[in-house]
Design an enzyme around this catalytic site. Structure first.
Site, short mmCIF file in Angstrom:
data_model
loop_
_atom_site.label_atom_id
_atom_site.label_comp_id
_atom_site.label_asym_id
_atom_site.label_seq_id
_atom_site.Cartn_x
_atom_site.Cartn_y
_atom_site.Cartn_z
N GLU A 1 34.61 94.00 40.07
CA GLU A 1 35.27 95.30 40.07
C GLU A 1 34.26 96.45 40.10
O GLU A 1 34.47 97.45 40.78
CB GLU A 1 36.20 95.44 38.86
N TYR B 1 41.75 102.43 36.28
CA TYR B 1 41.91 101.39 37.29
C TYR B 1 41.18 100.11 36.88
O TYR B 1 41.75 99.01 36.92
CB TYR B 1 41.40 101.85 38.67
N ASP C 1 44.59 100.98 43.13
CA ASP C 1 43.37 101.31 43.86
C ASP C 1 43.76 101.97 45.17
O ASP C 1 44.93 102.19 45.46
CB ASP C 1 42.47 100.08 44.07
N CYS D 1 47.43 96.74 56.06
CA CYS D 1 47.80 98.16 56.00
C CYS D 1 46.54 99.00 55.78
O CYS D 1 46.41 99.75 54.82
CB CYS D 1 48.80 98.38 54.88
N CYS E 1 50.38 96.81 61.91
CA CYS E 1 51.79 96.83 61.53
C CYS E 1 52.55 95.60 62.02
O CYS E 1 53.48 95.13 61.35
CB CYS E 1 52.45 98.11 62.05
N CYS F 1 52.50 92.89 59.46
CA CYS F 1 52.89 93.27 58.09
C CYS F 1 54.21 92.59 57.70
O CYS F 1 55.19 92.68 58.44
CB CYS F 1 53.03 94.78 58.00
N CYS G 1 59.43 99.30 55.84
CA CYS G 1 58.41 100.33 55.64
C CYS G 1 58.95 101.71 56.07
O CYS G 1 59.29 101.93 57.23
CB CYS G 1 57.16 99.99 56.43
#
Length: 290
Positions: A36, A119, A137, A192, A199, A202, A208
């Site tokens: 992280e 976060y 995030d 994305c 797309c 997706c 969406c």
């Protein structure tokens, strides 16, 4: 209550999730924490070899805490934003001194560690311990903005509305919520994306809001563009690189040789010392890592 997006996103993740060392069943909480810190503003492909090397060299927080902070900076290499190395070292010291060398599992305890914000605390609690937290995030925020708010990009900073939305979308079951958090993040990272969203690939394209609205272009506040050439960041990187590549203190002349603009060089060198990424030795003419 299950949301309409849960099943398609979770099913997609089951099939398309990348195999990353900090996601494996045997990954330690320390491995998750190191990842992280390293992944902040840095792509996975650059983090993978550095993460492997860090875990080989410092497999526990206590191992890193026992090393000089300058060695953390040296081993950070060219990942960028080297203050992250100092913060990770300080976090390792705090974990060793305050938590018996074990990365804490509770959000509040994580948040109290040096260099850990909302976060990072949420991500570690979720990804390392399977806790139920909203993890926001850049990738997650972009997916939510497009799929649910119908806009191409989220606001520059996290808003209360985004946090409330993330909370409403969070599955009730903690393990499922933890998987949901990483699944949405992976969808944003692989499909994305910011510049060229895929797309057609997706799993939620038919739900969406941005897609259904005809993918209207972003019309919010100007988005910051990353620059590099000629900036203080580049100058600092050059100077720090000289220190990092040397096992002994570096004379001032070697630093002068890597950046021609004297005033910028002086400013950046002073900032490295102020940030504790470098130290000026007593003779005044040599510099080294801390």
């Amino acid at each position: 209550m299950p949301h309409a997006l849960h099943d398609p996103v979770l099913d997609w993740y089951d099939e398309h999730a990348r195999e990353l060392p900090w996601r494996g069943d045997d990954a330690s909480a320390w491995s998750v924490m190191v990842s992280e810190f390293m992944l902040q503003q840095t792509p996975v492909v650059r983090v993978l070899p550095m993460h492997q090397e860090w875990l080989r060299r410092w497999p526990t927080p206590a191992d890193l805490a026992a090393a000089p902070s300058g060695e953390a900076v040296r081993s950070w290499g060219r990942l960028g934003y080297p203050r992250r190395a100092l913060r990770l070292h300080a976090t390792a010291v705090a974990i060793t001194e305050q938590h018996g060398g074990v990365v804490p599992s509770e959000y509040d305890e994580l948040l109290a560690l040096p260099g850990v914000g909302d976060y990072t605390a949420s991500a570690i609690a979720s990804f390392a311990y399977g806790r139920r937290h909203v993890v926001l995030d850049t990738n997650v925020r972009r997916v939510f903005a497009r799929a649910l708010s119908g806009v191409e990009f989220p606001a520059p900073a996290v808003t209360r509305a985004e946090r409330d939305l993330g909370a409403r979308l969070l599955p009730d079951d903690a393990p499922t919520a933890a998987t949901w958090a990483v699944a949405v993040m992976e969808l944003g990272a692989l499909v994305c994306t910011a510049a060229t969203p895929r797309c057609d690939a997706c799993p939620i394209r038919r739900r969406c809001a941005w897609q259904l609205a005809g993918k209207p272009p972003y019309d919010g506040p100007p988005r910051k563009a990353q620059t590099w050439a000629g900036t203080d960041r580049q100058c600092r990187g050059r100077l720090l690189g000289v220190l990092r590549d040397s096992e002994v203190p570096v004379p001032r002349a070697r630093l002068d040789a890597v950046w021609s603009d004297e005033s910028q060089r002086e400013r950046c060198l002073a900032s490295l010392v102020a940030d504790r990424l470098a130290v000026r030795l007593d003779d005044g003419d040599r510099y080294a890592l801390p």
